[in-house]
Design an enzyme around this catalytic site. Sequence first.
Site, PDB file in Angstrom:
ATOM      1  N   ASN A   6       1.004  -1.025  -0.432  1.00  0.00           N
ATOM      2  CA  ASN A   6      -0.046  -0.579   0.031  1.00  0.00           C
ATOM      3  C   ASN A   6       0.561   1.035   0.339  1.00  0.00           C
ATOM      4  O   ASN A   6       1.748   1.468   0.543  1.00  0.00           O
ATOM      5  CB  ASN A   6      -1.011  -0.526   1.266  1.00  0.00           C
ATOM      6  CG  ASN A   6      -1.704   1.627   0.787  1.00  0.00           C
ATOM      7  OD1 ASN A   6      -1.838   2.296   0.548  1.00  0.00           O
ATOM      8  ND2 ASN A   6      -3.401   1.202   0.917  1.00  0.00           N
ATOM      9  N   TYR A  53      -0.946  14.569  -8.101  1.00  0.00           N
ATOM     10  CA  TYR A  53      -0.667  14.516  -9.815  1.00  0.00           C
ATOM     11  C   TYR A  53      -2.325  14.626  -9.922  1.00  0.00           C
ATOM     12  O   TYR A  53      -2.844  13.347 -11.007  1.00  0.00           O
ATOM     13  CB  TYR A  53      -0.114  12.939 -10.101  1.00  0.00           C
ATOM     14  CG  TYR A  53       0.502  13.204 -11.646  1.00  0.00           C
ATOM     15  CD1 TYR A  53      -0.171  14.296 -12.223  1.00  0.00           C
ATOM     16  CD2 TYR A  53       1.768  12.479 -12.007  1.00  0.00           C
ATOM     17  CE1 TYR A  53       0.221  13.821 -13.968  1.00  0.00           C
ATOM     18  CE2 TYR A  53       2.358  12.948 -12.662  1.00  0.00           C
ATOM     19  CZ  TYR A  53       1.509  13.713 -13.926  1.00  0.00           C
ATOM     20  OH  TYR A  53       2.550  13.636 -15.098  1.00  0.00           O
ATOM     21  N   GLN A 110      -0.474   8.462  -8.008  1.00  0.00           N
ATOM     22  CA  GLN A 110      -1.057   8.270  -9.170  1.00  0.00           C
ATOM     23  C   GLN A 110      -2.031   7.509  -7.918  1.00  0.00           C
ATOM     24  O   GLN A 110      -2.829   6.021  -9.834  1.00  0.00           O
ATOM     25  CB  GLN A 110      -1.184   8.323 -10.132  1.00  0.00           C
ATOM     26  CG  GLN A 110      -0.527   9.721 -11.478  1.00  0.00           C
ATOM     27  CD  GLN A 110      -0.982   9.747 -12.577  1.00  0.00           C
ATOM     28  OE1 GLN A 110      -1.767   8.695 -13.009  1.00  0.00           O
ATOM     29  NE2 GLN A 110       0.309  10.423 -12.998  1.00  0.00           N
ATOM     30  N   SER A 140      -5.809   5.907  -7.447  1.00  0.00           N
ATOM     31  CA  SER A 140      -7.524   6.642  -7.833  1.00  0.00           C
ATOM     32  C   SER A 140      -7.812   7.136  -6.587  1.00  0.00           C
ATOM     33  O   SER A 140      -8.936   6.401  -6.195  1.00  0.00           O
ATOM     34  CB  SER A 140      -8.354   5.614  -8.696  1.00  0.00           C
ATOM     35  OG  SER A 140      -7.615   5.082 -10.029  1.00  0.00           O
ATOM     36  N   CYS A 161       4.950  16.034 -29.081  1.00  0.00           N
ATOM     37  CA  CYS A 161       6.260  16.709 -27.723  1.00  0.00           C
ATOM     38  C   CYS A 161       5.561  17.708 -27.881  1.00  0.00           C
ATOM     39  O   CYS A 161       4.729  18.814 -28.158  1.00  0.00           O
ATOM     40  CB  CYS A 161       7.665  16.313 -28.956  1.00  0.00           C
ATOM     41  SG  CYS A 161       7.629  17.797 -29.941  1.00  0.00           S
TER      42      CYS A 161
HETATM   43  N1  LIG Z   1      -4.671  14.529 -16.109  1.00  0.00           N
HETATM   44  C1  LIG Z   1      -5.131  14.941 -14.665  1.00  0.00           C
HETATM   45  O1  LIG Z   1      -5.372  15.779 -13.471  1.00  0.00           O
HETATM   46  C2  LIG Z   1      -4.657  13.075 -14.129  1.00  0.00           C
HETATM   47  C3  LIG Z   1      -3.863  12.229 -14.964  1.00  0.00           C
HETATM   48  C4  LIG Z   1      -3.634  11.010 -14.176  1.00  0.00           C
HETATM   49  C5  LIG Z   1      -4.449  10.871 -14.140  1.00  0.00           C
HETATM   50  N2  LIG Z   1      -5.070  11.348 -13.073  1.00  0.00           N
HETATM   51  C6  LIG Z   1      -5.398  10.877 -11.750  1.00  0.00           C
HETATM   52  O2  LIG Z   1      -3.811   9.804 -11.390  1.00  0.00           O
HETATM   53  C7  LIG Z   1      -5.659   8.700 -10.999  1.00  0.00           C
HETATM   54  C8  LIG Z   1      -5.081   7.380 -11.510  1.00  0.00           C
HETATM   55  O3  LIG Z   1      -5.772   7.229 -12.421  1.00  0.00           O
HETATM   56  P1  LIG Z   1      -5.433   5.861 -13.611  1.00  0.00           P
HETATM   57  O4  LIG Z   1      -6.185   6.369 -14.370  1.00  0.00           O
HETATM   58  O5  LIG Z   1      -4.428   5.207 -13.433  1.00  0.00           O
HETATM   59  O6  LIG Z   1      -6.537   5.036 -12.328  1.00  0.00           O
HETATM   60  P2  LIG Z   1      -6.479   3.221 -12.294  1.00  0.00           P
HETATM   61  O7  LIG Z   1      -7.796   3.375 -11.375  1.00  0.00           O
HETATM   62  O8  LIG Z   1      -6.465   2.036 -13.726  1.00  0.00           O
HETATM   63  O9  LIG Z   1      -4.998   3.112 -11.377  1.00  0.00           O
HETATM   64  C9  LIG Z   1      -5.200   3.522  -9.572  1.00  0.00           C
HETATM   65  C10 LIG Z   1      -4.297   2.017  -9.408  1.00  0.00           C
HETATM   66  O10 LIG Z   1      -4.310   2.734  -7.604  1.00  0.00           O
HETATM   67  C11 LIG Z   1      -4.120   1.533  -6.943  1.00  0.00           C
HETATM   68  N3  LIG Z   1      -4.417   1.750  -6.004  1.00  0.00           N
HETATM   69  C12 LIG Z   1      -5.352   2.061  -5.283  1.00  0.00           C
HETATM   70  N4  LIG Z   1      -5.514   2.705  -4.234  1.00  0.00           N
HETATM   71  C13 LIG Z   1      -3.907   1.768  -3.949  1.00  0.00           C
HETATM   72  C14 LIG Z   1      -2.935   2.653  -2.335  1.00  0.00           C
HETATM   73  N5  LIG Z   1      -3.463   3.016  -1.515  1.00  0.00           N
HETATM   74  N6  LIG Z   1      -1.606   2.110  -2.591  1.00  0.00           N
HETATM   75  C15 LIG Z   1      -1.549   1.402  -3.717  1.00  0.00           C
HETATM   76  N7  LIG Z   1      -2.210   0.747  -4.901  1.00  0.00           N
HETATM   77  C16 LIG Z   1      -3.229   1.822  -4.466  1.00  0.00           C
HETATM   78  C17 LIG Z   1      -5.138   0.777  -8.158  1.00  0.00           C
HETATM   79  O11 LIG Z   1      -4.736  -1.028  -7.210  1.00  0.00           O
HETATM   80  C18 LIG Z   1      -4.862   1.114  -9.337  1.00  0.00           C
HETATM   81  O12 LIG Z   1      -3.950  -0.433  -9.886  1.00  0.00           O
HETATM   82  C19 LIG Z   1      -6.673   9.115 -11.406  1.00  0.00           C
HETATM   83  O13 LIG Z   1      -7.379   9.310  -9.619  1.00  0.00           O
HETATM   84  C20 LIG Z   1      -6.878   9.522 -12.285  1.00  0.00           C
HETATM   85  O14 LIG Z   1      -7.794  10.901 -12.128  1.00  0.00           O
HETATM   86  C21 LIG Z   1      -5.572  12.349 -13.319  1.00  0.00           C
END
Ligand SMILES: NC(=O)c1ccc[n+]([C@@H]2O[C@H](COP(=O)([O-])OP(=O)(O)OC[C@H]3O[C@@H](n4cnc5c(N)ncnc54)[C@H](O)[C@@H]3O)[C@@H](O)[C@H]2O)c1
Lengths: 560, 560
Positions: B235, B315, B256, B258, B404
């Site tokens: 975690n 992020y 990152q 969720s 890019c």
């Molecule tokens: N431009 C932006 O604002 C931007 C860009 C990229 C990602 N994000 C944000 O980043 C987050 C991730 O996006 P995603 O598409 O990869 O989501 P996703 O749901 O596909 O992946 C999230 C991952 O986090 C893991 N996870 C959850 N809780 C955890 C914890 N406490 N410890 C370790 N691992 C944990 C899950 O197992 C999963 O693999 C989202 O909240 C998304 O909105 C935002």
Amino acid sequence: REYRGAPTGTDLECEGWRQEAALRLLNNNLDPEVAENPEELVVYGGTGRAARSWDAYDAILEQLRDLADDETLLVQSGKPVGRFETHERAPRVLIANSNLVGKWDNWRHFHELEAEGKIMYGQMTAGSWAYIGTQGIIQGTFETLAELARQQFDGDLAGRVVVTGGLGGMGGAQPLAVTMNRGVCIAAEVDEDRIDRRIETGYCEEKTDDVEEALDRAREAVRAAEPYSVGVHVNAADLLEELLERDFVPDVVTDQTSAHDVLEGYYPSGYTVEAADRLREEDPDTYRNESLDTMERHVDAILELQKRGAVAFEYGNNIRGQVAEHRNHEAAFDFPGFVPAYIRPQFCRGKGPFRWLALSGDPEDIYRTDEAVLKLFPEKDHLRRWIELAQEQVQFQGLPSRVCWLGYNTEGEGTEGLTERARFALRINELVADGEIAAPIVVTRDHLDAGSVASPYRETEDMKDGTDAVADWPILNALLNCAAGADIVSVHDGGGVGIGNAIHANNHVVLDGSDLAAKKARAVFTTDPGTGVIRHADAGYEEAITEARESGVEIPMDER
Amino acid sequence: REYRGAPTGTDLECEGWRQEAALRLLNNNLDPEVAENPEELVVYGGTGRAARSWDAYDAILEQLRDLADDETLLVQSGKPVGRFETHERAPRVLIANSNLVGKWDNWRHFHELEAEGKIMYGQMTAGSWAYIGTQGIIQGTFETLAELARQQFDGDLAGRVVVTGGLGGMGGAQPLAVTMNRGVCIAAEVDEDRIDRRIETGYCEEKTDDVEEALDRAREAVRAAEPYSVGVHVNAADLLEELLERDFVPDVVTDQTSAHDVLEGYYPSGYTVEAADRLREEDPDTYRNESLDTMERHVDAILELQKRGAVAFEYGNNIRGQVAEHRNHEAAFDFPGFVPAYIRPQFCRGKGPFRWLALSGDPEDIYRTDEAVLKLFPEKDHLRRWIELAQEQVQFQGLPSRVCWLGYNTEGEGTEGLTERARFALRINELVADGEIAAPIVVTRDHLDAGSVASPYRETEDMKDGTDAVADWPILNALLNCAAGADIVSVHDGGGVGIGNAIHANNHVVLDGSDLAAKKARAVFTTDPGTGVIRHADAGYEEAITEARESGVEIPMDER
Ligand SMILES: NC(=O)c1ccc[n+]([C@@H]2O[C@H](COP(=O)([O-])OP(=O)(O)OC[C@H]3O[C@@H](n4cnc5c(N)ncnc54)[C@H](O)[C@@H]3O)[C@@H](O)[C@H]2O)c1
Ligand SMILES: NC(=O)c1ccc[n+]([C@@H]2O[C@H](COP(=O)([O-])OP(=O)(O)OC[C@H]3O[C@@H](n4cnc5c(N)ncnc54)[C@H](O)[C@@H]3O)[C@@H](O)[C@H]2O)c1
């Protein structure tokens, strides 16, 4: 600051007429003859401004003075913020006023930003430099009644009686707009001074305290099929009830008392103006109650006259809404608003308030265009009536200008597939090229137009397919007119209905007699009314679909 | 319906390459390799669609196939609604998606209209036909970290450790983006399958259950100044606390997972994935509570690492907001979001995610542009790194494409006053003209760009002057790019942050080797990054004011 209005004549401060036109229009908007409060940069409509501050105003002028023929100036909520090389056929000025992301699109956030000098209220034609004074009001009322006459009668109001109420700032245009359409107008007004003012300025012919007398004179005029107008010094609700008692059913019944404001706008029955004003001070709750009681009787009387055969409509003062909301009287909405009833059918045809200004400052230039428009559209009777009466009765304010409603309509001999608007603009351009007109003419319009506005409380109230709030249309309108080569293009949030309640666009084309101007005019005066036709066709209006088919407007999914 | 993606090669279905480009891009957006759910016309981001319906899709293709070189097609929320004569230099397609008048600008009203087929969600690049698959994500992360390295370190991450969490759909790009910047990445991920997938596809190098082992390998890589990445099956909150215990302070800490979704996105500490999934089913309230407890510890650990010297940023997963809102923990916002910290400084310079696609379908064409961009900007180290690694590691999806970040920056020898974006586009245009590239290249970008978006929850979060919600800017951006001659121009409401929360614009320019294309490219790739510079200069950002002065961007009120 000392302020004098637009420069006139044929000497330029700028590098070309397109830039010069922008400079003159901005100044014309602020002409003391045109603007409500030029010292504060306020043009009209509460706080509708032409520039964010005097500093911003100075900077806009400075930019326009050396803007090249292939450059474009950006104005963001009344402040010049950038300037880039584009090309000659592109706009010289692009304007966006008071637009906010949806969640923040409200007066509270707007006022916070405004207090910090970060935004400006553009109203409709204030921030787009297209306001032309009160001429717009009288012409709009004339045109609404003309459309009513086309729909309900034989194309004019000769021998028809229109009964209304309210002879205030906007409502005062009603008697003249009725007589211009050859009809008879009986207007109730509780404030005798207001009637006197309309008579002095030629907007109303006579006044009386006596309903019987007013009806007699009206009957006489009807028999003679003569235009006639009379202000009756009486409460509008009382007048309508007296008509019902006498079983006098007018041809048309409407109202422009300020019913949108229960306390400050509408007068309750049973009080003189002085007594009502005292009551308002001393006991506003009782005032409100009495006011709503009268409004309820007022609406009931309109509905009963409608039942007995009168054509009834609301003229944008929200009297239906007040009675429905505060008196739980749903039937109030059994008579329609003016846009769905009389403006929308014109929007379906791409018709809207086309207006033009003479940059020379010379009224003769406008008279020349008057001749030209009448010659071009000899079949348009009410256009002739409007132009003739406007020449007689409507004074110029600031740069001489004119308004009339023109549409798409490419049908008929010799149109060569050109719209009404394009044909007229090209004719003006020829007159400028031939030296018949002293300086270029700028063509613009109201933001209230066929394809340029999303405004669920007014222009897009009650759309057939429920798309009242879809704002893709005014944005496409602005982008398309930009693509077609309009010289100024603007997109505003707000206007008469307030921040967050409307998005609308405007454009200007400068007719300087050149081939470039002809190209721009031909394109813009097709795309602009054209978006009106397609927007209404998409919503399912038969008139628009018919116009599209008759005039060859491409509707990609027409057959699906 | 059976679906196959964009046509390729040099035979045209349309009358010209500009129309053909629109047709191929729309189809590329729906390529099964690119789109999430092409059967439903869904490209990405929940319900972001490329066309309103299959009927609308067919009608768009039909229109494009016989659209003339001087005509413009209008697309309103994924439906073709009109088509007008404009001129060659004007756009061929104008698009407006899901725009609503402010008061109605919310999901409830949107869904009512959507259910009746009256509107479509355009997301960002879905409705503007500019999506290019996951390449955008890896490149955006690479660029964010590159900017961080420029700001905090010596321009790259060599010898630096980045600790993060989450190896999901977007987060999975982090290890590769770190190693591409020459750094070391330690990423916590509770779901072992996810780590395995990243290793299989080359996005991550190793995995372990043992924090100590991960730290040892990381230290080794740092000593050798070698790139390295490891997924730690743990975690993220626990990982950070272990680092604190060991007083291992990484150079950078972010996340990152969720966290934006307390119940479905984030995993609480003390549970395996299976146990947590069961708890979610059986007792969602306890899940939520545990999840927020872990998040609070997670944020506290980030803050403590920040205090001990790590560079910390959020992020875009709203972990700060969750903890601040649900745990009343205001200090959560003591570390910044990624846009204000690492994207905005680039926006101030007009830099943003420039992308281009080869209409031929031939990867060789992209390799040719890769060479060209490297030759043009030999000083851009991380650009070289990105291009080389992308060639090795990023698979093409649909039409071969590349991204890019390029900006305004007209300084330096031989630039002839042209922006970076314009110089590169003109170079591509020459290669097309010379036959070095088989078919035209289309240049477009993300809607997330310097001057094209108002989005208070992301791109315009926390603007210096409080103008986060002012939407005049994206509208001016769209109008100006239209004036400059972009081939497709679009304006959308919504996107990643949802209806009513953002307004943004996009554009495409088709480089077919012609003089016309050169004119368009030169203008658009000046106006487009230029609006970014002026928007940020207006908000008071020094970097933008400096860029404007150095690169000669006109700021009308700079001196006032
Ligand atoms: N431009 C932006 O604002 C931007 C860009 C990229 C990602 N994000 C944000 O980043 C987050 C991730 O996006 P995603 O598409 O990869 O989501 P996703 O749901 O596909 O992946 C999230 C991952 O986090 C893991 N996870 C959850 N809780 C955890 C914890 N406490 N410890 C370790 N691992 C944990 C899950 O197992 C999963 O693999 C989202 O909240 C998304 O909105 C935002
Ligand atoms: N486009 C539109 O939607 C549109 C156009 C024109 C007017 N309006 C509406 O019409 C109304 C009138 O506008 P205005 O500018 O003339 O307002 P105003 O306040 O200047 O004038 C209203 C007049 O009505 C009179 N009046 C009030 N109550 C009365 C009563 N019960 N009986 C008789 N007279 C009464 C007042 O004495 C006053 O002279 C407003 O509600 C306005 O919003 C709407």
